[in-house]
Design an enzyme around this catalytic site. Structure first.
Site, PDB file in Angstrom:
ATOM      1  N   SER A  93     -22.368   0.751 -30.014  1.00 44.97           N
ATOM      2  CA  SER A  93     -23.756   0.358 -29.778  1.00 44.97           C
ATOM      3  C   SER A  93     -24.419   0.054 -31.108  1.00 44.97           C
ATOM      4  CB  SER A  93     -24.519   1.494 -29.078  1.00 44.97           C
ATOM      5  OG  SER A  93     -25.908   1.230 -29.043  1.00 44.97           O
ATOM      6  N   GLY A  98     -18.017  -4.556 -29.724  1.00 45.18           N
ATOM      7  CA  GLY A  98     -18.316  -4.667 -28.305  1.00 45.18           C
ATOM      8  C   GLY A  98     -18.830  -6.046 -27.940  1.00 45.18           C
ATOM      9  N   HIS A  99     -19.742  -6.573 -28.738  1.00 46.00           N
ATOM     10  CA  HIS A  99     -20.249  -7.923 -28.493  1.00 46.00           C
ATOM     11  C   HIS A  99     -19.127  -8.965 -28.621  1.00 46.00           C
ATOM     12  CE1 HIS A  99     -24.020  -5.893 -30.015  1.00 46.00           C
ATOM     13  NE2 HIS A  99     -24.462  -6.431 -28.897  1.00 46.00           N
ATOM     14  N   ASN A 147     -27.257  -7.931 -34.202  1.00 48.76           N
ATOM     15  CA  ASN A 147     -26.644  -6.761 -34.829  1.00 48.76           C
ATOM     16  C   ASN A 147     -25.271  -6.527 -34.191  1.00 48.76           C
ATOM     17  OD1 ASN A 147     -26.530  -4.602 -36.661  1.00 48.76           O
ATOM     18  ND2 ASN A 147     -27.307  -3.164 -35.146  1.00 48.76           N
ATOM     19  N   ASP A 199     -24.146  -0.851 -20.321  1.00 50.61           N
ATOM     20  CA  ASP A 199     -25.487  -0.878 -19.726  1.00 50.61           C
ATOM     21  C   ASP A 199     -25.331  -1.090 -18.220  1.00 50.61           C
ATOM     22  OD1 ASP A 199     -27.153  -0.667 -22.153  1.00 50.61           O
ATOM     23  OD2 ASP A 199     -26.179  -2.554 -22.675  1.00 50.61           O
ATOM     24  N   HIS A 223     -21.451  -6.065 -32.997  1.00 54.11           N
ATOM     25  CA  HIS A 223     -20.322  -5.194 -33.306  1.00 54.11           C
ATOM     26  C   HIS A 223     -19.143  -5.617 -32.434  1.00 54.11           C
ATOM     27  CE1 HIS A 223     -21.382  -3.197 -29.568  1.00 54.11           C
ATOM     28  NE2 HIS A 223     -22.576  -2.898 -30.042  1.00 54.11           N
TER      29      HIS A 223
END
Length: 290
Positions: free
Chosen positions: A187, A36-37, A32, A152, A34
């Site tokens: 997130s 950020g990844h 999933n 995280d 976004h």
């Protein structure tokens, strides 16, 4: 871009890269994807010749069956994004590949102190699931470098300690949190928010920045700061979960030797549990609570 769901072909490819003297970077994800990844992927490219990404929704780290069942899975879209980023290999195993004998018979890796405190105290066995799956992924991919998001924060601290304790020859790189224009940390769980909830969600980051400003201004009555912050979250319609102010290195309470503190925040908004964190430089006058 290679895409493999089994372990053997990845190991074969990794051996080929090693023979060619190529450096390998790794980004573990649960999909999933976004921005950020994708930022992690771009950072990984800075440190290596090839980039490997895994997409695996790890059942071992979920403490609620509904959360596991409902976790968003968008594999086809994820693969398009990774291909556009020039990723060299994507590992997409099933639980049967990762845990062929089932979870009950799976050997696990635990990082005792860091896995049972703070977030770990709220979600028993969660971090044990994280450290176990990451260790197994490290053993499969054999990377030189692995990139993880600083959002995280406790997870990053735990994995760094695990790599040290287990003498893994892997550089763990923390990548700063990627945010929306209004400050909300990106997130996968933000997709659970309704339109109205999405408008209120940035209050978490704003409250965190307020805590930081209070600390930089010299306040060290941390319990009172947390009470005030919880009031701000409730006033905006968020349900405070936990707010901690801890030593940024040890995650223990702030003490006389603490030079950096970290604000760790979580709150419930609708169906989503939002988390965020910020590191704060401390002066000697702000290190211990009055």
């Amino acid at each position: 871009m290679h895409t493999f769901a089994e372990i053997a072909p990845i190991r074969e490819q990794v051996r080929a890269w090693r023979r060619d003297g190529r450096r390998i970077a790794f980004v573990p994800t649960m999909g999933n994807l976004h921005e950020g990844h994708l930022t992690l992927v771009r950072k990984a490219r800075e440190f290596a010749d090839v980039v490997v990404v895994s997409i695996f929704v790890n059942p071992m780290q979920f403490d609620k069956a509904d959360d596991l069942k409902n976790y968003p899975r968008t594999l086809e879209d994820d693969l398009v994004k990774l291909n556009n980023e020039g990723v060299d290999l994507v590992f997409t195993p099933t639980p049967e590949v990762m845990y062929p004998d089932g979870l009950d018979r799976q050997t696990f890796v635990d990082v005792p102190a860091l896995s049972n405190m703070l977030e770990g105290a709220l979600r028993p066995s969660h971090f044990r699931g994280v450290s176990t799956v990451v260790t197994k992924l490290f053993n499969i991919v054999q990377p030189d470098v692995a990139c993880f998001g600083e959002k995280d924060y406790q997870q990053l601290a735990l994995l760094r300690q695990m790599v040290i304790d287990m003498a893994m020859d892997i550089d763990v790189i923390g990548v700063p949190t990627v945010r929306e224009l209004d400050g909300l940390a990106m997130s996968s769980r933000n997709g659970y928010l309704t339109v109205d909830e999405r408008q209120r969600a940035p209050v978490l980051a704003r409250t965190m920045r307020w805590i930081s400003s209070q600390m930089r201004g010299g306040r060290n009555d941390y319990d009172e700061i947390v009470v005030d912050a919880n009031d701000q979250l409730r006033a905006a319609g968020l349900q405070p979960d936990d707010i901690y102010i801890r030593d940024a290195v040890t995650l223990q309470p702030v003490g006389d030797e603490t030079q950096q503190a970290v604000i760790l925040m979580s709150a419930i908004l609708g169906k989503a549990r939002l988390i965020d964190n910020q590191v704060v430089e401390l002066t000697p006058s702000t290190t211990t609570e009055e």
